[in-house]
Design a protein around this motif. Structure first.
Motif, short mmCIF file in Angstrom:
data_model
loop_
_atom_site.label_atom_id
_atom_site.label_comp_id
_atom_site.label_asym_id
_atom_site.label_seq_id
_atom_site.Cartn_x
_atom_site.Cartn_y
_atom_site.Cartn_z
N MET A 119 25.68 40.13 51.13
CA MET A 119 26.80 39.59 50.51
C MET A 119 27.24 38.43 51.44
O MET A 119 27.29 38.18 52.74
CB MET A 119 28.16 40.67 50.67
N ASN A 120 27.74 37.42 50.88
CA ASN A 120 28.12 36.29 51.53
C ASN A 120 29.68 35.74 50.78
O ASN A 120 29.93 36.20 49.81
CB ASN A 120 27.13 35.00 51.33
N GLN A 121 30.33 34.79 51.58
CA GLN A 121 31.59 34.20 51.15
C GLN A 121 31.44 32.79 50.44
O GLN A 121 30.55 32.04 51.02
CB GLN A 121 32.71 34.40 52.11
N TYR A 122 32.01 32.74 49.22
CA TYR A 122 31.87 31.28 48.64
C TYR A 122 33.34 30.94 48.34
O TYR A 122 34.19 31.60 47.97
CB TYR A 122 30.98 31.67 47.61
N PHE A 123 33.22 29.69 48.07
CA PHE A 123 34.42 28.80 47.86
C PHE A 123 34.40 28.44 46.13
O PHE A 123 33.32 27.79 45.90
CB PHE A 123 34.99 27.71 48.79
N VAL A 124 35.15 28.88 45.53
CA VAL A 124 35.00 28.69 43.97
C VAL A 124 36.11 28.12 43.30
O VAL A 124 37.36 28.74 43.45
CB VAL A 124 34.55 30.33 43.50
N ASP A 125 35.87 27.15 42.61
CA ASP A 125 36.90 26.26 41.63
C ASP A 125 36.20 26.42 40.34
O ASP A 125 35.26 25.65 39.98
CB ASP A 125 37.38 24.98 42.19
N MET A 126 37.12 27.09 39.38
CA MET A 126 36.58 27.40 38.01
C MET A 126 37.02 26.40 36.84
O MET A 126 36.98 26.77 35.58
CB MET A 126 36.82 28.82 37.67
#
Ligand SMILES: [Zn+2]
Ligand SMILES: [Zn+2]
Ligand SMILES: [Zn+2]
Length: 386
Positions: free
Chosen positions: A1-8
């Motif tokens: 598991m990793n963290q991600y920055f997401v703009d949809m």
């Protein structure tokens, strides 16, 4: 598991041959530029790009695929130059018989095949397939069913804005008037609202909230976004995160303080004076643009029992900060890399080593949204008070 920055929610302005897609959006907003800007300077890991249904945008995707700059992943989504994940999507405007007014809807697809099939389906239901956010001559529920039959994600867009949204215009009281609630993957809050406001409405208790930029230009990308924990940066994992499955989840929503959005307060439609009575105190007009805050107060009910949600963190985007011009931003990027680094990683001392003390303090306050603001309304953004 990793963290991600997401703009949809990022629009396309022009195709690679220069044809308009979203006419009001910036000319530099091409698919390739969005993907590059996501990488640097924004530092986004996953972008949902709206308007990928447009034939020339699909042609640009095909070209990138042929050049192996874009790679379609088995778990859905496309990897751009090994760094950024593209999730292709589209925004639609619907005004079917059950709607009181037009609503905006978002759909996302796992792969090229599904995207192309949806685009073909749309082609017989819109006037100009090339363009963004076209009126679709179809019922909202039929659109939901089509999206789901293609394993897509269905998300009503900026649900409270006054002119073209589900609660702003589409329904009197309940989303069930227009949509099938079992075929919704998440609800996009829009710039003028946040989790705390939307949690006053009980029928939203079961849905995941999204905070996206709705960018019409490259600098506006990531003015709202989320941090997600995902098993991998793929369509499938994002879908799981929206439904809280297998440890995939949204950790935090980052967004503007709703005061900074364009539609927070109810204001006079002519002169933007804040509404106090039925007649504008300034110009005498009786026409007002209803603010998101007032609309949510109308919809709020006492049965709301919101689940434990990710924290909604008010952040002021760097380009809202008075005194922080393009030159200073570029200096920051050259020292610290991406905007996400500047907002999340760089220490106060590091900022002070590069910037004047006042500006460094401003950025530190912007990261936690600790600022005095002037409320927006009627289509004008709020402001950071000087
Ligand atoms: Zn929209
Ligand atoms: Zn949009
Ligand atoms: Zn007025």
């Amino acid at each position: 598991m990793n963290q991600y920055f997401v703009d949809m929610h990022i629009h396309i302005g022009r195709t690679f041959t220069g044809k308009p897609v979203k006419i009001t959006a910036a000319k530099s907003l091409t698919l390739t530029n969005i993907l590059q800007t996501a990488k640097f300077p924004k530092g986004l890991d996953i972008v949902g790009v709206i308007d990928c249904h447009s034939p020339e945008v699909m042609a640009e995707m095909e070209q990138l695929l042929q050049e192996s700059r874009l790679i379609e992943m088995a778990e859905g989504g496309f990897q751009f130059e090994n760094e950024v994940t593209l999730i292709p999507g589209t925004e639609m405007e619907v005004l079917d018989e059950s709607c009181n007014g037009p609503i905006h809807l978002l759909a996302y697809f796992p792969g090229f095949k599904q995207l192309r099939e949806f685009s073909n389906w749309l082609s017989t239901r819109v006037t100009n397939l090339q363009l963004s956010t076209q009126r679709v001559y179809e019922t909202a529920v039929n659109i939901q069913e089509k999206v789901k039959s293609l394993d897509g994600l269905f998300i009503p867009a900026h649900v409270f804005t006054p002119f073209k949204s589900l609660y702003g215009k589409g329904v009197k009281q309940s989303l069930k008037e227009v949509l099938n609630p079992t075929l919704i993957d998440g609800v996009e809050l829009g710039l003028s609202s946040n989790t705390m406001m939307a949690d006053q409405i009980s029928e939203l208790n079961g849905f995941t909230f999204l905070s996206n930029s709705d960018a019409h230009s490259l600098p506006k990308m990531a003015r709202e976004y989320q941090k997600m924990t995902l098993e991998a940066p793929t369509f499938e994992a994002v879908k799981k995160a929206l439904h809280g499955s297998g440890g995939n989840k949204i950790d935090e929503n980052y967004g503007l303080n709703p005061f900074l959005g364009k539609y927070y307060r109810t204001v006079c439609a002519k002169c933007f004076t804040m509404k106090q009575g039925d007649i504008c105190a300034h110009c005498g007009s009786k026409k007002f643009t209803k603010g998101v805050s007032e609309r949510i107060a109308e919809l709020a009910d006492h049965d709301s029992k919101p689940p434990v949600r990710p924290p909604y963190i008010h952040q002021v985007p760097l380009d809202f900060l008075p005194g922080l011009g393009t030159k200073t931003r570029e200096k920051l990027y050259s020292y610290f890399g991406s905007e996400m680094n500047i907002l999340h990683q760089v220490s106060e001392a590091e900022l002070k080593s590069v910037l004047k003390e006042g500006l460094a303090d401003l950025i530190v306050k912007a990261r936690s949204g600790d600022m005095v603001l002037v409320e927006g309304g009627g289509g004008r953004y709020g402001k950071v008070a000087k």
